[in-house]
Motif scaffolding. Structure first.
Motif, PDB file in Angstrom:
ATOM      1  N   ALA A  81      -5.582 -14.211   6.521  1.00 52.55           N
ATOM      2  CA  ALA A  81      -4.049 -13.896   6.049  1.00 52.55           C
ATOM      3  C   ALA A  81      -3.786 -13.177   4.860  1.00 52.55           C
ATOM      4  O   ALA A  81      -2.978 -12.305   4.766  1.00 52.55           O
ATOM      5  N   PRO A  82      -4.376 -13.744   3.508  1.00 52.03           N
ATOM      6  CA  PRO A  82      -4.297 -12.774   2.557  1.00 52.03           C
ATOM      7  C   PRO A  82      -5.090 -11.597   2.646  1.00 52.03           C
ATOM      8  O   PRO A  82      -4.750 -10.621   1.800  1.00 52.03           O
ATOM      9  N   VAL A  83      -5.931 -11.409   3.233  1.00 55.25           N
ATOM     10  CA  VAL A  83      -6.742  -9.724   3.416  1.00 55.25           C
ATOM     11  C   VAL A  83      -5.597  -8.956   4.008  1.00 55.25           C
ATOM     12  O   VAL A  83      -5.434  -8.066   3.509  1.00 55.25           O
ATOM     13  N   ALA A  84      -5.040  -9.638   5.086  1.00 51.37           N
ATOM     14  CA  ALA A  84      -3.996  -8.974   5.628  1.00 51.37           C
ATOM     15  C   ALA A  84      -2.859  -8.201   4.590  1.00 51.37           C
ATOM     16  O   ALA A  84      -2.309  -7.186   4.689  1.00 51.37           O
ATOM     17  N   ASP A  85      -2.505  -9.226   3.714  1.00 55.85           N
ATOM     18  CA  ASP A  85      -1.387  -9.112   2.862  1.00 55.85           C
ATOM     19  C   ASP A  85      -1.946  -8.160   1.968  1.00 55.85           C
ATOM     20  O   ASP A  85      -1.229  -7.136   1.246  1.00 55.85           O
ATOM     21  N   TYR A  86      -3.264  -8.146   1.463  1.00 56.56           N
ATOM     22  CA  TYR A  86      -3.664  -7.083   0.592  1.00 56.56           C
ATOM     23  C   TYR A  86      -3.693  -5.871   1.161  1.00 56.56           C
ATOM     24  O   TYR A  86      -3.340  -4.669   0.405  1.00 56.56           O
ATOM     25  N   LEU A  87      -4.217  -5.679   2.489  1.00 56.10           N
ATOM     26  CA  LEU A  87      -4.132  -4.383   3.054  1.00 56.10           C
ATOM     27  C   LEU A  87      -2.906  -3.733   3.245  1.00 56.10           C
ATOM     28  O   LEU A  87      -2.617  -2.690   3.199  1.00 56.10           O
ATOM     29  N   ARG A  88      -1.666  -4.554   3.271  1.00 52.54           N
ATOM     30  CA  ARG A  88      -0.287  -4.104   3.452  1.00 52.54           C
ATOM     31  C   ARG A  88       0.005  -3.038   2.057  1.00 52.54           C
ATOM     32  O   ARG A  88       0.776  -2.303   2.138  1.00 52.54           O
ATOM     33  N   SER A  89      -0.556  -3.523   1.124  1.00 54.22           N
ATOM     34  CA  SER A  89      -0.437  -2.746  -0.263  1.00 54.22           C
ATOM     35  C   SER A  89      -1.040  -1.698  -0.488  1.00 54.22           C
ATOM     36  O   SER A  89      -0.653  -0.851  -1.164  1.00 54.22           O
ATOM     37  N   VAL A  90      -2.372  -1.644   0.051  1.00 54.94           N
ATOM     38  CA  VAL A  90      -3.604  -0.532  -0.237  1.00 54.94           C
ATOM     39  C   VAL A  90      -4.000   0.050   0.924  1.00 54.94           C
ATOM     40  O   VAL A  90      -4.260   1.475   0.786  1.00 54.94           O
ATOM     41  N   ASP A  91      -3.811  -0.234   2.179  1.00 56.38           N
ATOM     42  CA  ASP A  91      -4.385   0.467   3.229  1.00 56.38           C
ATOM     43  C   ASP A  91      -3.472   0.153   4.405  1.00 56.38           C
ATOM     44  O   ASP A  91      -4.161  -0.715   5.535  1.00 56.38           O
ATOM     45  N   PRO A  92      -2.244   0.379   4.751  1.00 56.77           N
ATOM     46  CA  PRO A  92      -1.326  -0.017   5.707  1.00 56.77           C
ATOM     47  C   PRO A  92      -1.825   0.241   7.232  1.00 56.77           C
ATOM     48  O   PRO A  92      -1.805  -0.411   8.236  1.00 56.77           O
ATOM     49  N   GLU A  93      -2.721   1.359   7.158  1.00 54.52           N
ATOM     50  CA  GLU A  93      -3.365   1.847   8.376  1.00 54.52           C
ATOM     51  C   GLU A  93      -4.377   0.663   9.193  1.00 54.52           C
ATOM     52  O   GLU A  93      -4.415   0.539  10.104  1.00 54.52           O
TER      53      GLU A  93
END
Length: 426
Positions: free
Chosen positions: A153-165
């Motif tokens: 869950a926090p990995v997905a949150d991080y990706l939303r800010s740096v790598d949405p793809e």
């Protein structure tokens, strides 16, 4: 004091060198533990084990040793066999955030393995400590193998800010992970085994692709976000990958076709977590590490002659040398909490209060009994050169791990009897 009897050369050595302790009360004087400061010397990580979870005497001894190492030796971190990601809210609570009642909410879905009282002591200590507050750190794979979601869950949150793809991949992994998540590995592992092979393989492939992408795009991620956030997200993702590998390894072990030492992934992650905390919590960091004896020992784990795992302690000894100190806890007699698989139970098992058999010949427990020792601690490092024919086994719940005990542990603390904790919500 137990009655001594003739024994081996190791028994004679133990009788001469073991140091008796006077009591179990963690709130009373600590003076009888003074020899421990000489044993650990300058070690940066002191691991405290137990032969079984859910034992009153071991919980009391751990609390005494924790208090001694913090108050007398300047240790700065309490680390636990507890999820790495889940540890951060507990660290904030231990440093004074929130209310006293918040702790129960933080631990509502965790297996009750003696974490509440040490955390409460750390919070009380931090209220009046003149030095920097004692920190708390989790070191384990997410939910100790019960769920991938605390990491993903926090990995997905991080990706939303740096790598949405990459977010859809993380969300797919979370969807599959949620389908078998439980309160512990005893729930999640059999549920994972019932997934269609295509789902199992898809999860592994997605996690591997995300991990490689994280590492390959590190320069890009660094320009889009904070370095600390990247390192944290990467370690969480590694935890999910190690947990996924552990599900496969456990399935192979139970099926009888597992690879040699394949269950080592969890311990490897715990060792890396400990080293990460050492590196990132600042100069002078010293860690009290609480985990099962089978995780802290510095020799491989084998059953029936088959190598099953390389424990965290072995990997920390290899990385840290004498900066790692392993203190095993065991009991001469008493009872153990026999964990019996039951998928209908909240954590996938029930506990049976089971009497321990008398110590087996050749065990460290038999040596303590033959030496007439009860509650006490022995520095085993001297026995490596001064005593022959050391013990070749130590209790593991109701059975034994066969290993050269004086090599597996730097010291052993024993109690005359062990008592299973009552009123556990298992």
């Amino acid at each position: 004091m137990l009655r001594s009897s003739p024994g081996t050369p190791f028994t004679d050595w133990l009788r001469e060198h073991a140091v008796p302790l006077t009591h179990l009360d963690p709130e009373e004087l600590l003076d009888d533990l003074t020899p421990l400061s000489g044993l650990i010397a300058g070690a940066r990580v002191v691991a405290i084990g137990e032969h079984s979870h859910f034992i009153d005497e071991f919980a009391l001894l751990r609390r005494r040793v924790l208090r001694f190492l913090v108050e007398r030796c300047g240790f700065t971190v309490l680390a636990f066999e507890y999820g790495f990601s889940e540890g951060f809210p507990l660290d904030a609570w231990a440093r004074g955030e929130g209310t006293e009642e918040d702790l129960a909410a933080h631990l509502a879905t965790a297996i009750p393995v003696g974490l509440t009282e040490p955390l409460q002591w750390v919070r009380r200590h931090n209220r009046t400590a003149a030095a920097a507050p004692v920190r708390f750190a989790g070191v384990d794979i997410p939910a100790a193998g019960g769920s991938l979601l605390p990491a993903l869950a926090p990995v997905a949150d991080y990706l939303r800010s740096v790598d949405p793809e990459a977010v859809p991949m993380a969300e797919t992994a979370m969807r599959i992970g949620a389908s078998f998540a439980g309160g512990s590995a005893a729930v999640a592992a059999p549920a994972w085994a019932r997934l269609p092979a295509a789902e199992q393989d898809a999860l592994t492939a997605i996690l591997a692709r995300l991990l490689i992408r994280f590492r390959a795009l590190e320069p890009l991620y660094a320009t889009r976000g904070d370095r600390h956030d990247y390192d944290l997200a990467l370690h969480r993702l590694e935890g999910a990958c190690h947990a996924d590998h552990t599900f496969r390894a456990m399935a192979g072990l139970f099926a009888g076709d597992g690879l040699t030492a394949d269950t080592s992934a969890r311990d490897a992650y715990m060792a890396r977590s400990v080293r990460r905390h050492l590196e990132r919590l600042g100069p002078g960091t010293r860690i009290v590490l609480v985990a099962h004896n089978a995780h802290i020992q510095t020799t491989p784990i084998s059953f029936d002659g088959h190598l099953t795992g390389l424990p965290m302690g072995q990997q920390l000894r290899r990385a840290l040398g004498d900066d790692y100190f392993a203190l095993g806890l065991t009991s001469i007699a008493g009872h153990t909490a026999d964990m019996r698989r039951d998928e209908t139970a909240p954590f996938g098992f029930t506990l049976a209060d089971t009497p321990l058999d008398p110590p087996e010949p050749g065990s460290i427990e038999a040596a303590f009994a033959d030496a007439g020792l009860g509650l006490g601690i022995a520095d085993l490092r001297g026995a490596r050169t001064e005593a022959s024919e050391g013990p070749d086994r130590i209790r593991l719940q109701g059975t034994y791990v066969h290993t050269p005990v004086v090599d597996a542990f730097d010291a052993v603390l024993t109690t005359p009897a062990s008592t299973v904790t009552k009123d556990l919500r298992i």
